[in-house]
Scaffold this motif. Structure first.
Motif, mmCIF file in Angstrom:
data_model
loop_
_atom_site.group_PDB
_atom_site.id
_atom_site.type_symbol
_atom_site.label_atom_id
_atom_site.label_comp_id
_atom_site.label_asym_id
_atom_site.label_seq_id
_atom_site.Cartn_x
_atom_site.Cartn_y
_atom_site.Cartn_z
ATOM 1 N N ALA A 195 0.831 -1.202 0.000
ATOM 2 C CA ALA A 195 0.000 0.000 0.000
ATOM 3 C C ALA A 195 0.869 1.257 0.000
ATOM 4 N N ASP A 196 1.905 1.278 0.857
ATOM 5 C CA ASP A 196 2.792 2.442 0.902
ATOM 6 C C ASP A 196 3.640 2.530 -0.366
ATOM 7 N N THR A 197 4.024 1.382 -0.898
ATOM 8 C CA THR A 197 4.772 1.373 -2.158
ATOM 9 C C THR A 197 3.975 2.053 -3.259
ATOM 10 N N ALA A 198 2.694 1.725 -3.356
ATOM 11 C CA ALA A 198 1.845 2.318 -4.391
ATOM 12 C C ALA A 198 1.829 3.836 -4.282
ATOM 13 N N VAL A 199 1.643 4.352 -3.073
ATOM 14 C CA VAL A 199 1.579 5.803 -2.866
ATOM 15 C C VAL A 199 2.918 6.462 -3.180
ATOM 16 N N ARG A 200 3.985 5.904 -2.648
ATOM 17 C CA ARG A 200 5.309 6.526 -2.792
ATOM 18 C C ARG A 200 5.837 6.434 -4.218
ATOM 19 N N ALA A 201 5.440 5.414 -4.962
ATOM 20 C CA ALA A 201 5.919 5.259 -6.343
ATOM 21 C C ALA A 201 5.096 6.064 -7.338
ATOM 22 N N GLY A 202 3.924 6.562 -6.920
ATOM 23 C CA GLY A 202 3.127 7.399 -7.808
ATOM 24 C C GLY A 202 1.915 6.739 -8.420
#
Length: 230
Positions: A195-202
């Protein structure tokens, strides 16, 4: 086993892949092109738009991976002509020259260094890479929108698209998507939650990340992280 190191050619990477088992992991899109050596053959790997799995029996591969946008000037062919393809170098360069290079690398004590030398010599006789192309990669890899990138570089949308096709093999939207996937994989492999990967990667959300991984890598993110990718 896969190993890599920085190449003496600025921005490039020299790598070796010697499979330790029967399975070979997917080579994922990365915006790059590679000069390859495999069992006496010299090949070029064009820019991928989807995961590539090497066919045939496992064998040792050596490669020089060029920084995005720099290979077409060295190889003398637009990137889009090699998109999603592996071609014999003799299809691009004179056959006599390729035979000479094959003999030289095959006779070398260290084929890795010999292949690197070929890339360096070719680069020495080529025009320097267009600095604008590095600006395109930097902007898109930072998550800037394509339209904003074009404006910041002083290009129209059609100009940017044409230059990206020649340099990267596909348009800026596809390049941005591939670079975003690479950012996401780096985060996820570092232990960041999906979930955090999705947000931080754009990505818009985790579902968006999952769709892109399936389309570009050909498998779910969890399965991909459990396998060795390219």
């Amino acid at each position: 086993m896969y190993t890599e190191r920085a190449c003496r050619l600025l921005g490039a990477v020299v790598w070796t892949n010697t499979p330790s088992g029967a399975g070979v992991g997917p080579v994922l899109p990365d915006g790059c092109m590679d000069l390859l050596w495999n069992e006496g053959r010299l090949l070029v790997a064009g820019p991928d738009t989807r995961a590539y799995v090497t066919a045939g029996a496992p064998s040792t591969w050596v490669g020089v991976r060029f920084y995005p946008g720099t290979a077409p000037g060295l190889l003398g062919v637009p990137a889009h002509e090699l998109r999603d393809r592996r071609v014999d170098l003799a299809d691009l360069w004179p056959a006599s020259e390729v035979r000479r290079l094959r003999g030289r690398i095959g006779a070398a004590a260290d084929p890795v260094t010999a292949l690197e030398d070929v890339a360096l010599e070719r680069a020495a006789g080529a025009e320097p890479p267009d600095p604008l192309l590095r600006g395109v990669v930097t902007a898109l890899d930072a998550g800037r929108p394509v339209a904003t990138t074009a404006d910041e570089l002083g290009l129209g949308a059609r100009q940017l698209h044409r230059r990206c096709l020649t340099a990267f093999g596909y348009g800026p939207k596809t390049l941005a998507r591939i670079l975003r996937l690479r950012r996401a994989l780096a985060l996820a492999r570092g232990g960041v939650t999906f979930a955090d990967t999705a947000v931080r990667a754009g990505f818009a959300d985790q579902a968006h990340l999952a769709r892109d991984v399936r389309e570009l890598a050909g498998m779910p993110l969890g399965e991909l992280l459990g396998r060795r990718g390219g």
